[in-house]
Design a protein around this motif. Sequence first.
Motif, mmCIF file in Angstrom:
data_model
loop_
_atom_site.group_PDB
_atom_site.id
_atom_site.type_symbol
_atom_site.label_atom_id
_atom_site.label_comp_id
_atom_site.label_asym_id
_atom_site.label_seq_id
_atom_site.Cartn_x
_atom_site.Cartn_y
_atom_site.Cartn_z
ATOM 1 N N SER A 44 -13.131 -13.706 -17.462
ATOM 2 C CA SER A 44 -13.709 -14.371 -16.131
ATOM 3 C C SER A 44 -12.623 -15.648 -15.895
ATOM 4 N N PHE A 45 -12.664 -16.262 -14.733
ATOM 5 C CA PHE A 45 -11.829 -17.351 -14.544
ATOM 6 C C PHE A 45 -12.535 -18.058 -13.252
ATOM 7 N N THR A 46 -12.125 -19.290 -13.109
ATOM 8 C CA THR A 46 -12.681 -20.098 -12.102
ATOM 9 C C THR A 46 -11.609 -20.910 -11.403
ATOM 10 N N ILE A 47 -11.896 -21.284 -10.255
ATOM 11 C CA ILE A 47 -10.969 -21.952 -9.011
ATOM 12 C C ILE A 47 -11.437 -23.308 -9.103
ATOM 13 N N PRO A 48 -10.451 -24.274 -9.620
ATOM 14 C CA PRO A 48 -10.636 -25.755 -9.528
ATOM 15 C C PRO A 48 -11.076 -26.100 -7.987
ATOM 16 N N GLY A 49 -12.094 -27.117 -8.271
ATOM 17 C CA GLY A 49 -12.476 -27.772 -7.008
ATOM 18 C C GLY A 49 -13.592 -26.704 -6.276
ATOM 19 N N VAL A 50 -14.061 -25.595 -7.122
ATOM 20 C CA VAL A 50 -15.041 -24.950 -6.564
ATOM 21 C C VAL A 50 -15.970 -24.814 -7.731
ATOM 22 N N VAL A 104 -16.316 -17.819 -0.132
ATOM 23 C CA VAL A 104 -17.349 -17.957 -0.953
ATOM 24 C C VAL A 104 -17.217 -19.599 -1.550
ATOM 25 N N SER A 105 -18.432 -19.940 -1.477
ATOM 26 C CA SER A 105 -18.376 -21.440 -1.755
ATOM 27 C C SER A 105 -19.293 -21.523 -2.939
ATOM 28 N N GLY A 106 -19.154 -22.343 -3.991
ATOM 29 C CA GLY A 106 -19.925 -22.623 -5.043
ATOM 30 C C GLY A 106 -21.175 -23.429 -4.815
ATOM 31 N N GLY A 148 -19.579 -24.029 -9.836
ATOM 32 C CA GLY A 148 -20.589 -23.003 -9.749
ATOM 33 C C GLY A 148 -20.155 -21.454 -9.312
ATOM 34 N N LEU A 149 -18.874 -21.097 -9.225
ATOM 35 C CA LEU A 149 -18.447 -19.939 -9.276
ATOM 36 C C LEU A 149 -17.584 -19.425 -10.513
ATOM 37 N N ARG A 150 -18.055 -18.103 -10.900
ATOM 38 C CA ARG A 150 -17.160 -17.397 -12.018
ATOM 39 C C ARG A 150 -16.550 -16.072 -11.467
ATOM 40 N N LEU A 151 -15.373 -15.691 -11.590
ATOM 41 C CA LEU A 151 -14.785 -14.558 -11.243
ATOM 42 C C LEU A 151 -14.308 -13.703 -12.299
#
Length: 194
Positions: A122-128, A19-21, A130-133
């Motif tokens: 929630s958390f995010t992935i650096p470098g991506v 999944v990309s942001g 537009g996405l919240r997990l």
Amino acid sequence: GQRDGSLRAKARTQSSIFVSGSASTDGVLFNASPDILEQIRSHPALQPGRTVRDTAIAGVVLMDGQIDHATGLFMLRERGTKLPLWCTDPVAEDLTQGNPVLRVLGHYCGVDRHAIPLDGSSFTIPGVPGLRLQAMPLQSKAAPYSPHREAPVPGDNVGMLITNTTNGRSAFYAPGLGEITPALFDIMCSADAV
């Protein structure tokens, strides 16, 4: 039918999703199945070709420590930097002790491991962007080599609500789902895709 040629279809691969942001080349790989190299070869979006052995995988999120979801990490060992990996503490323990994938990767690229929060945050992935997990512990068994296989603990398996922060659309991914609780069912119903 696919195997014997009587059905025209592509062979399926193991359970991994990418999944990309918003407006991002890089994205998140959820689970790293044994056939990850075939998945990368089959999907041009996963191979932007910026450098040798380049992939668009900014980070890997493991939903559990099962062999079919974690052994593909071995195939990502030749990257030039530590592999950014998100997993729960029980999964990290299983992949360090029972099936020492993370220890083996230490001899190659190394692992930059981050704990998946199980408290609903929630958390995010650096470098991506537009996405919240957001992870939800699932009622399922741990991997067969786990010391708590017969006495599951929260975090052996998680489901993930993946939200696009630009448009608010979401998907719920849970390949190790053993039981749908009422709270989990509500989350599934609120997602745009399951």
